[in-house]
Motif scaffolding. Structure first.
Motif, PDB file in Angstrom:
ATOM      1  N   ILE A  10       3.087  43.685  -2.226  1.00 39.56           N
ATOM      2  CA  ILE A  10       3.122  43.400  -0.792  1.00 39.56           C
ATOM      3  C   ILE A  10       3.612  41.972  -0.596  1.00 39.56           C
ATOM      4  O   ILE A  10       3.073  41.029  -1.168  1.00 39.56           O
ATOM      5  CB  ILE A  10       1.731  43.568  -0.146  1.00 39.56           C
ATOM      6  N   GLN A  11       4.627  41.824   0.249  1.00 36.49           N
ATOM      7  CA  GLN A  11       5.179  40.499   0.512  1.00 36.49           C
ATOM      8  C   GLN A  11       5.458  40.353   2.010  1.00 36.49           C
ATOM      9  O   GLN A  11       5.983  41.266   2.644  1.00 36.49           O
ATOM     10  CB  GLN A  11       6.474  40.290  -0.269  1.00 36.49           C
ATOM     11  N   VAL A  12       5.073  39.211   2.565  1.00 41.54           N
ATOM     12  CA  VAL A  12       5.367  38.891   3.962  1.00 41.54           C
ATOM     13  C   VAL A  12       6.211  37.627   3.980  1.00 41.54           C
ATOM     14  O   VAL A  12       5.797  36.586   3.489  1.00 41.54           O
ATOM     15  CB  VAL A  12       4.083  38.680   4.782  1.00 41.54           C
ATOM     16  N   GLY A  13       7.418  37.730   4.557  1.00 43.59           N
ATOM     17  CA  GLY A  13       8.330  36.598   4.482  1.00 43.59           C
ATOM     18  C   GLY A  13       8.638  36.298   3.029  1.00 43.59           C
ATOM     19  O   GLY A  13       9.029  37.177   2.264  1.00 43.59           O
TER      20      GLY A  13
ATOM     21  N   ASP B 236       8.756  38.255   8.504  1.00 43.95           N
ATOM     22  CA  ASP B 236       7.906  37.432   9.376  1.00 43.95           C
ATOM     23  C   ASP B 236       8.741  36.918  10.542  1.00 43.95           C
ATOM     24  O   ASP B 236       9.549  36.017  10.386  1.00 43.95           O
ATOM     25  CB  ASP B 236       7.330  36.271   8.560  1.00 43.95           C
ATOM     26  N   ALA B 237       8.550  37.536  11.718  1.00 49.62           N
ATOM     27  CA  ALA B 237       9.286  37.100  12.910  1.00 49.62           C
ATOM     28  C   ALA B 237       8.354  36.495  13.955  1.00 49.62           C
ATOM     29  O   ALA B 237       8.682  36.439  15.136  1.00 49.62           O
ATOM     30  CB  ALA B 237      10.051  38.278  13.511  1.00 49.62           C
ATOM     31  N   TRP B 238       7.174  36.054  13.501  1.00 49.28           N
ATOM     32  CA  TRP B 238       6.318  35.299  14.418  1.00 49.28           C
ATOM     33  C   TRP B 238       6.958  33.946  14.708  1.00 49.28           C
ATOM     34  O   TRP B 238       6.878  33.423  15.816  1.00 49.28           O
ATOM     35  CB  TRP B 238       4.927  35.086  13.805  1.00 49.28           C
ATOM     36  N   ASP B 239       7.580  33.398  13.668  1.00 44.70           N
ATOM     37  CA  ASP B 239       8.233  32.104  13.795  1.00 44.70           C
ATOM     38  C   ASP B 239       9.742  32.339  13.892  1.00 44.70           C
ATOM     39  O   ASP B 239      10.252  33.379  13.508  1.00 44.70           O
ATOM     40  CB  ASP B 239       7.911  31.233  12.569  1.00 44.70           C
TER      41      ASP B 239
ATOM     42  N   THR C 245       8.758  44.691  10.364  1.00 42.42           N
ATOM     43  CA  THR C 245       8.774  43.362  10.966  1.00 42.42           C
ATOM     44  C   THR C 245       7.464  43.122  11.687  1.00 42.42           C
ATOM     45  O   THR C 245       6.950  44.006  12.371  1.00 42.42           O
ATOM     46  CB  THR C 245       9.933  43.238  11.979  1.00 42.42           C
ATOM     47  N   VAL C 246       6.909  41.917  11.534  1.00 44.11           N
ATOM     48  CA  VAL C 246       5.804  41.474  12.382  1.00 44.11           C
ATOM     49  C   VAL C 246       6.319  40.309  13.222  1.00 44.11           C
ATOM     50  O   VAL C 246       7.067  39.460  12.743  1.00 44.11           O
ATOM     51  CB  VAL C 246       4.571  41.048  11.562  1.00 44.11           C
ATOM     52  N   GLY C 247       5.945  40.299  14.501  1.00 44.06           N
ATOM     53  CA  GLY C 247       6.440  39.268  15.404  1.00 44.06           C
ATOM     54  C   GLY C 247       7.665  39.755  16.158  1.00 44.06           C
ATOM     55  O   GLY C 247       8.262  40.783  15.828  1.00 44.06           O
ATOM     56  N   ASP C 248       8.042  38.997  17.193  1.00 41.86           N
ATOM     57  CA  ASP C 248       9.129  39.465  18.052  1.00 41.86           C
ATOM     58  C   ASP C 248      10.171  38.392  18.360  1.00 41.86           C
ATOM     59  O   ASP C 248      10.928  38.503  19.319  1.00 41.86           O
ATOM     60  CB  ASP C 248       8.551  40.007  19.367  1.00 41.86           C
TER      61      ASP C 248
ATOM     62  N   GLN D 288      12.031  49.861   9.027  1.00 39.86           N
ATOM     63  CA  GLN D 288      11.556  49.792  10.406  1.00 39.86           C
ATOM     64  C   GLN D 288      11.565  48.341  10.894  1.00 39.86           C
ATOM     65  O   GLN D 288      10.545  47.814  11.320  1.00 39.86           O
ATOM     66  CB  GLN D 288      10.143  50.367  10.518  1.00 39.86           C
ATOM     67  N   LEU D 289      12.717  47.698  10.799  1.00 35.30           N
ATOM     68  CA  LEU D 289      12.818  46.320  11.269  1.00 35.30           C
ATOM     69  C   LEU D 289      12.773  46.276  12.793  1.00 35.30           C
ATOM     70  O   LEU D 289      13.073  47.254  13.481  1.00 35.30           O
ATOM     71  CB  LEU D 289      14.105  45.683  10.755  1.00 35.30           C
ATOM     72  N   GLY D 290      12.401  45.101  13.334  1.00 33.87           N
ATOM     73  CA  GLY D 290      12.099  44.965  14.753  1.00 33.87           C
ATOM     74  C   GLY D 290      13.308  44.965  15.669  1.00 33.87           C
ATOM     75  O   GLY D 290      14.455  44.786  15.252  1.00 33.87           O
ATOM     76  N   GLU D 291      13.023  45.121  16.949  1.00 33.76           N
ATOM     77  CA  GLU D 291      14.052  45.217  17.983  1.00 33.76           C
ATOM     78  C   GLU D 291      14.895  43.954  18.082  1.00 33.76           C
ATOM     79  O   GLU D 291      16.093  44.013  18.391  1.00 33.76           O
ATOM     80  CB  GLU D 291      13.386  45.505  19.331  1.00 33.76           C
ATOM     81  N   ASN D 292      14.299  42.796  17.830  1.00 36.31           N
ATOM     82  CA  ASN D 292      15.012  41.528  17.985  1.00 36.31           C
ATOM     83  C   ASN D 292      15.604  41.014  16.672  1.00 36.31           C
ATOM     84  O   ASN D 292      15.989  39.848  16.577  1.00 36.31           O
ATOM     85  CB  ASN D 292      14.078  40.483  18.590  1.00 36.31           C
ATOM     86  N   THR D 293      15.657  41.877  15.674  1.00 35.32           N
ATOM     87  CA  THR D 293      16.227  41.512  14.379  1.00 35.32           C
ATOM     88  C   THR D 293      17.596  42.163  14.209  1.00 35.32           C
ATOM     89  O   THR D 293      17.718  43.387  14.256  1.00 35.32           O
ATOM     90  CB  THR D 293      15.312  41.954  13.224  1.00 35.32           C
TER      91      THR D 293
END
Length: 428
Positions: free
Chosen positions: A76-79, A161-164, A190-193, A219-224
């Protein structure tokens, strides 16, 4: 546009923080210089050059974490930060290597130097690959030794990591040594927007007589805005079964290639894609037959809703000398909206005699008679559409050998379709 000197300094600072060896830091510097001389790769009927596809934000260490259950043989890896690594005793006894990128550079430098961006993907191929090397922030390395057969899959959860407000540049290198066999399941999310760019490269090196079952659920985020490059490099009688679910919410370029270098090598590529909202997805899938009697098969099915766009390129290329090779492909797109745009482009490039090759492609709308029949049995229109879509995607999903992967894809597809139908109702 970011100051290049500032970006270069952030790369140096990040590399020093990670204590990367000098040889890799030099590779980064070479790539940073070379990328100013390179251009974006070109894909048939995919116009993405004006997208924010080049990572430009400063590189830094991720501070966010995501809590996930860590089962056996799970990474498991975040960023750029590894949250969990759980390796079974069986894998340890068989000397299987699973580690994050920083560890690989130090403890397995010989293997990294041999395989990293030297075979499946060349780092100086184009602007996207050179940028990837220069600005790489994390990833993992998997090595399965000669003659090792794994009964249980290796599972990874790789989270952007899309919080930042930082870009995501991540690399996965998988090496299957001679006569090895195993399954690998990759979950991307993705986490964050925040608005971000992702540059992801996955290399799978399949040495002689190895067999890799690769399943990826994206499942990457809408703003990526993302460039996802998955490449296979196959030697004699090696096989890679690719099963890829592109269920992202942002604009995506998918670049999926398999180079059948060895005689008798075999790549079987299955892709499911769903585009919703105003999303644009361009998927370029290529299998190149270099080896004699090599086999390349591409099966792509996609669904588009609302005002979204989906383009499939299926490319089978048989190189001169690849006698007895076989290249087959099928790309089909189903449109559920009059405002959607779909394209399926079959391309065969044949440079040798005594080969087999074929293709099929279609773009069409939902069969209204099927919808009417289902609705006459008491189903709402949205439920009826989802049943028709399941039937359309069925040939791809049922061809995926791993039951758990197939079930996960079906569950994820269902959620994506429900959200897409909600978007369409709001936008009407």
């Amino acid at each position: 546009m970011i100051d290049l000197k500032l970006l270069e300094q952030s790369i140096i600072d990040f590399s020093n923080l990670k204590q990367e060896p000098e040889w890799f830091q030099q590779l980064r510097r070479d790539a940073f210089v070379k990328k100013t001389l390179l251009v974006l790769p070109s894909f048939e009927k995919i116009r993405y050059q004006k997208w924010p596809i080049i990572p430009e934000k400063l590189i830094k260490e991720s501070e966010e974490f995501v809590s996930k259950k860590s089962d056996e043989n799970t990474f498991i890896q975040v960023g750029s930060r590894t949250v969990s690594l759980n390796i079974s005793e069986e894998l340890k006894e068989k000397h299987v290597i699973i580690c994050d990128w920083s560890t690989a550079l130090v403890e397995h430098a010989d293997l990294i130097k041999k395989y990293f961006m030297t075979k499946a993907v060349k780092w100086d191929s184009d602007l996207l690959t050179a940028t990837h090397l220069a600005q790489l922030t994390g990833g993992l390395f998997i090595y399965v030794p000669k003659n090792v057969v794994l009964d249980n899959p290796i599972t990874t959860y790789l989270t952007q990591d899309a919080w930042d407000n930082q870009d995501y540049v991540q690399h996965v290198l998988i090496v299957a040594a001679e006569n090895s066999q195993f399954s690998y399941l990759e979950n991307r999310s993705t986490v964050g927007d925040q608005t971000t760019t992702a540059n992801i490269i996955v290399e799978v090196i399949a040495e002689a007589n190895s067999h890799v079952k690769f399943a990826g659920v994206d499942q990457l985020g809408e703003n990526t805005t993302a460039y996802i490059n998955r490449r296979g490099y196959l030697l004699d009688n090696a096989k890679i079964d690719w099963s890829i679910g592109l269920l992202n919410d942002g604009n995506i370029i998918g670049d999926f290639d398999s180079d059948l270098i060895g005689a008798g090598s075999h790549a079987d590529v299955k892709v499911v894609a769903i585009s919703t909202g105003n999303q644009i997805q361009g998927i370029d899938t290529r299998v190149t037959n270099y080896g004699k009697h090599s086999i390349g098969q591409i099966l792509q099915h996609g669904v588009i809703l609302s005002r979204s766009t989906l383009t499939f390129n299926g490319i089978g290329h048989i190189i001169k000398g690849a006698k007895g090779a076989n290249a087959q492909q099928e790309s089909r797109v189903l449109m559920l909206s009059t405002k959607a745009r779909g394209d399926a482009n079959p391309i065969l490039l044949i440079d040798e005699n005594d080969v087999q090759a074929g293709h099929a492609a279609s773009v069409g709308r939902v069969n209204q008679e099927q919808l009417y029949y289902l609705m006459s049995r008491g189903l709402h229109k949205e439920e009826a559409e989802r049943l028709v879509i399941r039937g359309f995607l069925g040939p791809v999903l049922t061809a995926i050998p791993a039951v758990d992967v197939r079930e996960r894809l079906i569950e994820t597809i269902e959620g994506k379709l429900i959200n897409g139908q909600k978007f369409e109702k709001v936008s009407q």
